[in-house]
Motif scaffolding. Structure first.
Motif, mmCIF file in Angstrom:
data_model
loop_
_atom_site.group_PDB
_atom_site.id
_atom_site.type_symbol
_atom_site.label_atom_id
_atom_site.label_comp_id
_atom_site.label_asym_id
_atom_site.label_seq_id
_atom_site.Cartn_x
_atom_site.Cartn_y
_atom_site.Cartn_z
ATOM 1 N N UNK A 1 14.609 24.540 44.994
ATOM 2 C CA UNK A 1 13.349 23.803 44.864
ATOM 3 C C UNK A 1 12.222 24.455 45.662
ATOM 4 N N UNK A 2 12.486 25.649 46.200
ATOM 5 C CA UNK A 2 11.433 26.406 46.854
ATOM 6 C C UNK A 2 11.341 26.252 48.353
ATOM 7 N N UNK A 3 12.304 25.570 48.962
ATOM 8 C CA UNK A 3 12.270 25.385 50.408
ATOM 9 C C UNK A 3 12.769 26.655 51.104
ATOM 10 N N UNK A 4 12.326 26.835 52.329
ATOM 11 C CA UNK A 4 12.702 27.984 53.132
ATOM 12 C C UNK A 4 13.340 27.505 54.425
ATOM 13 N N UNK A 5 14.447 28.136 54.799
ATOM 14 C CA UNK A 5 15.112 27.760 56.040
ATOM 15 C C UNK A 5 14.254 28.164 57.227
ATOM 16 N N UNK A 6 14.208 27.287 58.227
ATOM 17 C CA UNK A 6 13.509 27.522 59.482
ATOM 18 C C UNK A 6 14.559 27.634 60.583
ATOM 19 N N UNK A 7 15.113 28.833 60.809
ATOM 20 C CA UNK A 7 16.200 28.979 61.776
ATOM 21 C C UNK A 7 15.836 28.494 63.179
ATOM 22 N N UNK A 8 14.554 28.590 63.537
ATOM 23 C CA UNK A 8 14.141 28.096 64.853
ATOM 24 C C UNK A 8 14.216 26.581 64.936
ATOM 25 N N UNK A 9 14.253 25.916 63.775
ATOM 26 C CA UNK A 9 14.350 24.470 63.745
ATOM 27 C C UNK A 9 15.775 23.948 63.635
ATOM 28 N N UNK A 10 16.760 24.843 63.458
ATOM 29 C CA UNK A 10 18.147 24.398 63.394
ATOM 30 C C UNK A 10 18.485 23.633 64.675
ATOM 31 N N UNK A 11 19.349 22.630 64.559
ATOM 32 C CA UNK A 11 19.573 21.738 65.700
ATOM 33 C C UNK A 11 20.960 21.113 65.629
ATOM 34 N N UNK B 1 15.160 23.011 56.657
ATOM 35 C CA UNK B 1 14.399 23.688 55.610
ATOM 36 C C UNK B 1 13.029 23.035 55.518
ATOM 37 N N UNK B 2 12.028 23.818 55.109
ATOM 38 C CA UNK B 2 10.660 23.325 54.993
ATOM 39 C C UNK B 2 10.034 23.819 53.689
ATOM 40 N N UNK B 3 9.058 23.051 53.223
ATOM 41 C CA UNK B 3 8.198 23.512 52.134
ATOM 42 C C UNK B 3 6.831 22.884 52.357
ATOM 43 N N UNK B 4 5.808 23.717 52.239
ATOM 44 C CA UNK B 4 4.428 23.238 52.377
ATOM 45 C C UNK B 4 3.846 22.994 50.998
ATOM 46 N N UNK B 5 2.875 22.107 50.933
ATOM 47 C CA UNK B 5 2.199 21.851 49.667
ATOM 48 C C UNK B 5 1.642 23.175 49.137
ATOM 49 N N UNK C 1 3.545 25.599 47.981
ATOM 50 C CA UNK C 1 4.638 26.562 47.919
ATOM 51 C C UNK C 1 5.455 26.401 46.645
ATOM 52 N N UNK C 2 5.530 25.183 46.103
ATOM 53 C CA UNK C 2 6.308 24.940 44.893
ATOM 54 C C UNK C 2 5.620 25.533 43.662
ATOM 55 N N UNK C 3 4.366 25.943 43.791
ATOM 56 C CA UNK C 3 3.637 26.514 42.660
ATOM 57 C C UNK C 3 4.022 27.976 42.387
ATOM 58 N N UNK C 4 4.929 28.532 43.163
ATOM 59 C CA UNK C 4 5.295 29.941 43.023
ATOM 60 C C UNK C 4 5.983 30.246 41.715
ATOM 61 N N UNK C 5 6.644 29.260 41.101
ATOM 62 C CA UNK C 5 7.422 29.520 39.880
ATOM 63 C C UNK C 5 6.580 29.944 38.721
#
Length: 190
Positions: free
Chosen positions: A154-164, A180-184, A186-190
């Motif tokens: 769905x276009x999310x990207x892992x944020x390894x610094x945010x792993x907890x 994982x994060x996605x900004x408004x 980012x989903x338009x990449x497809x």
């Protein structure tokens, strides 16, 4: 329209194959079956009792009443069969970050059919287009490879610094989590 954009009513999302809607009494039994399935609960903790499962639906309903969004019941459009839940919620207190989190939980017979991805894309579109959220988060245990694959699809990207390590989980495989994060936009990449 961005990919995954769904027809939206005040409380309902529709995709090609799914309806995401407010919870109804008829959902309690199949939802309890989902939550009692040890394989579904593998990355979530112990199976839930019927009372615990029913209480979760009460919380989902309260979330909708309070905020106008939350966790939708998911059903197949063609059959009306209940297949699980998907939605948005505020990140729980006690975690090392805040924001709005996306999630899904499907009955095992619905696995492998693309329903989690389809529902999640509709939820993302709702979060960005209707709620104007700047970012949406997702978390999963390190070992929950299936959910992480949906997050990437769905276009999310892992944020390894945010792993907890989840402070609510007991010591063991449920404690280490990935973020994982996605900004408004980012989903338009497809």
């Amino acid at each position: 329209m961005r990919p995954g954009t769904a027809w939206v009513s005040r409380t309902e999302l529709r995709t090609d194959r799914l309806i995401l809607r407010r919870w109804q009494e008829r959902d309690l039994e199949p939802w309890a079956a989902v939550n009692a399935d040890p394989e579904v609960r593998e990355h979530l903790g112990e199976p839930l009792t019927r009372d615990q499962s029913d209480a979760s639906v009460a919380r989902f309903r309260d979330g909708f009443d309070l905020r106008g969004y939350g966790w939708w019941a998911v059903e197949e459009r063609d059959t009306g069969d209940f297949v699980g839940s998907a939605g948005l919620d505020r990140v729980e207190d006690g975690l090392p970050f805040g924001g709005t989190e996306i999630g899904w939980r499907l009955a095992r017979p619905a696995w492998g059919r693309g329903y989690a991805t389809e529902a999640a894309l509709a939820v993302l579109a709702y979060g960005f287009d209707t709620l104007a959220l700047p970012e949406i988060l997702a978390v999963a245990t390190v070992t929950n490879i299936r959910s992480q694959a949906v997050m990437r699809r769905i276009g999310m990207t892992r944020d390894p610094e945010g792993d907890f390590d989840d402070p609510r989980a007991p010591e063991g495989p449920l404690r280490p989590n990935v973020l994982y994060r996605i900004a408004d936009g980012a989903a338009d990449r497809d």
